[in-house]
Design an enzyme around this catalytic site. Structure first.
Site, PDB file in Angstrom:
ATOM      1  N   ASP A 190       3.575   1.345  -1.350  1.00 48.82           N
ATOM      2  CA  ASP A 190       1.324   0.759  -1.098  1.00 48.82           C
ATOM      3  C   ASP A 190       1.605  -0.693  -0.385  1.00 48.82           C
ATOM      4  OD1 ASP A 190      -0.980   0.941  -1.295  1.00 48.82           O
ATOM      5  OD2 ASP A 190      -0.620  -0.022  -3.587  1.00 48.82           O
ATOM      6  N   HIS A 228       0.446   0.475   9.133  1.00 47.70           N
ATOM      7  CA  HIS A 228       1.137   2.883   8.786  1.00 47.70           C
ATOM      8  C   HIS A 228       1.854   2.375   9.742  1.00 47.70           C
ATOM      9  CE1 HIS A 228      -1.934   3.458   5.933  1.00 47.70           C
ATOM     10  NE2 HIS A 228      -3.032   2.956   6.264  1.00 47.70           N
ATOM     11  N   LEU A 240      21.831  12.718   0.701  1.00 46.93           N
ATOM     12  CA  LEU A 240      20.020  11.926   0.394  1.00 46.93           C
ATOM     13  C   LEU A 240      19.308  13.325  -0.298  1.00 46.93           C
ATOM     14  CD1 LEU A 240      18.299   9.479  -0.883  1.00 46.93           C
ATOM     15  CD2 LEU A 240      17.621   9.577   1.196  1.00 46.93           C
TER      16      LEU A 240
HETATM   17  C1  IPE Z   1      -0.405   2.559   1.920  1.00 44.61           C
HETATM   18  O1  IPE Z   1      -0.407   1.650   1.920  1.00 44.61           O
HETATM   19  C2  IPE Z   1       0.054   4.014   2.372  1.00 44.61           C
HETATM   20  C3  IPE Z   1      -1.008   5.054   2.365  1.00 44.61           C
HETATM   21  C4  IPE Z   1      -2.037   5.151   1.218  1.00 44.61           C
HETATM   22  C5  IPE Z   1      -1.677   6.311   3.084  1.00 44.61           C
HETATM   23  P1  IPE Z   1      -2.324   1.215   2.107  1.00 44.61           P
HETATM   24  O2  IPE Z   1      -3.446   2.001   3.023  1.00 44.61           O
HETATM   25  O3  IPE Z   1      -2.879   2.298   0.415  1.00 44.61           O
HETATM   26  O4  IPE Z   1      -2.688   0.067   2.360  1.00 44.61           O
HETATM   27  P2  IPE Z   1      -3.720  -0.961   1.477  1.00 44.61           P
HETATM   28  O5  IPE Z   1      -3.526  -0.737   0.029  1.00 44.61           O
HETATM   29  O6  IPE Z   1      -4.830  -0.474   1.595  1.00 44.61           O
HETATM   30  O7  IPE Z   1      -3.234  -2.021   1.859  1.00 44.61           O
HETATM   31  C1  IPE Z   2      -1.385   6.034  -3.649  1.00 50.08           C
HETATM   32  O1  IPE Z   2      -1.853   4.804  -2.135  1.00 50.08           O
HETATM   33  C2  IPE Z   2      -1.011   6.687  -2.506  1.00 50.08           C
HETATM   34  C3  IPE Z   2       0.099   6.567  -1.719  1.00 50.08           C
HETATM   35  C4  IPE Z   2       0.706   6.035  -1.581  1.00 50.08           C
HETATM   36  C5  IPE Z   2       0.032   7.421  -0.678  1.00 50.08           C
HETATM   37  P1  IPE Z   2      -3.786   4.475  -1.975  1.00 50.08           P
HETATM   38  O2  IPE Z   2      -3.670   2.760  -1.815  1.00 50.08           O
HETATM   39  O3  IPE Z   2      -4.100   5.298  -1.867  1.00 50.08           O
HETATM   40  O4  IPE Z   2      -4.124   3.833  -3.929  1.00 50.08           O
HETATM   41  P2  IPE Z   2      -5.366   3.385  -4.414  1.00 50.08           P
HETATM   42  O5  IPE Z   2      -6.769   3.959  -3.784  1.00 50.08           O
HETATM   43  O6  IPE Z   2      -4.562   1.702  -4.764  1.00 50.08           O
HETATM   44  O7  IPE Z   2      -5.097   3.833  -6.011  1.00 50.08           O
HETATM   45 MG    MG Z   3      -3.128   0.932  -1.100  1.00 50.91          MG
END
Ligand code: IPE
Ligand code: IPE
Ligand code: MG
Length: 240
Positions: free
Chosen positions: A13, A30, A124
């Site tokens: 995340d 990303h 792995l």
């Molecule tokens: C995690 O990073 C990747 C996915 C959920 C696909 P985020 O896109 O959630 O990044 P933040 O949490 O908004 O910073």
């Molecule tokens: C969780 O991250 C999903 C992934 C990492 C793929 P999100 O960024 O989507 O989760 P929320 O919305 O903060 O709960």
């Molecule tokens: Mg996120």
């Protein structure tokens, strides 16, 4: 001695926030997040971790803007395409969990080929969760199990925790020993709710694109210092 977890599940995340903090668009986060996966896989394996399971796209992530969903999907598609070579080079078995019926056919075929071609590699075991939601996984599993009961392939009395687990996407995987979530949020966001019943949790403020070998080692050290009990007492066999 360092106790190394056999199976680590990671909620990667913070890609978006990491990019914003650098004055860049979320999709740059990303891209850099996807680039980070290979190095963490290598570091994990060198540390003695045998299973790594990444949360890459949730059933809830479709609610993001179309341009972001498209960018993530195309990154995942090209990562998994490239993964054929990485799997071979690193002797890595790759699986994908989640409801793949929502992905386009070409993507699904690539995933099938990758799973098939890497199934004999015994390094792995990498699992990527795409269009994955734990509640959705349990409902899909429950439907399949109910069908088997109706068709006489399964007796109601034979439904057990193990049997139910065998209907989940993770049927072939051991439960995670350690869950890591990067970037500060302290929630599961619908990840592996059944499988994480007895896992240790580790949360770090470090966003995913900055999470490397050193940060993984810190998580493993924290895990190693934990006292896992599974409902019993510290001294095995003690009933004091
Ligand atoms: C995690 O990073 C990747 C996915 C959920 C696909 P985020 O896109 O959630 O990044 P933040 O949490 O908004 O910073
Ligand atoms: C969780 O991250 C999903 C992934 C990492 C793929 P999100 O960024 O989507 O989760 P929320 O919305 O903060 O709960
Ligand atoms: Mg996120």
């Amino acid at each position: 001695m360092l106790k190394v977890p056999n199976h680590v599940a990671i909620i990667l995340d913070g890609n978006g926030r990491w990019a914003k903090s650098k004055g860049m668009p979320r999709n740059y986060g990303h891209t850099m997040g996807a680039k980070n996966v290979e190095g963490v896989c290598r570091a994990a394996y060198d540390m003695g971790i045998r299973y790594l399971t990444f949360y890459a796209f949730s059933t809830e992530n479709w609610s993001r803007p179309d341009s972001e969903v498209e960018a993530i999907m195309s990154l995942l598609e090209s990562y998994l395409k490239n993964c054929q070579k990485i799997a071979k080079k690193n002797n890595m078995r790759v699986r994908v969990i989640g409801d793949l019926s929502r992905l386009d056919e070409k993507f699904r075929n690539n995933i099938k080929a990758l799973e098939e071609n890497s199934k004999t590699y015994d390094g792995l075991c990498l699992t990527i969760a795409i269009n994955y939601g734990s509640r959705d996984e349990m409902v899909r599993g429950m439907k399949k199990m109910t069908r088997d009961v109706l068709e006489g392939k399964l007796e109601v009395e034979d439904i057990s925790e193990e049997k139910f687990s065998s209907y989940l996407d993770t049927a072939e995987l051991p439960d995670p020993d350690l869950l890591i979530r990067t970037s500060g949020e302290m929630r599961l966001s619908n990840y592996l709710l059944w499988q994480l019943a007895y896992s240790e949790f580790y949360f770090t403020d470090t966003p995913w694109p900055d999470f490397h070998e050193k940060e993984l080692r810190q998580a493993v050290e924290a895990y190693s210092a934990r006292d896992r009990r599974y409902g019993g007492l510290k001294e095995e066999g003690s009933n004091v």
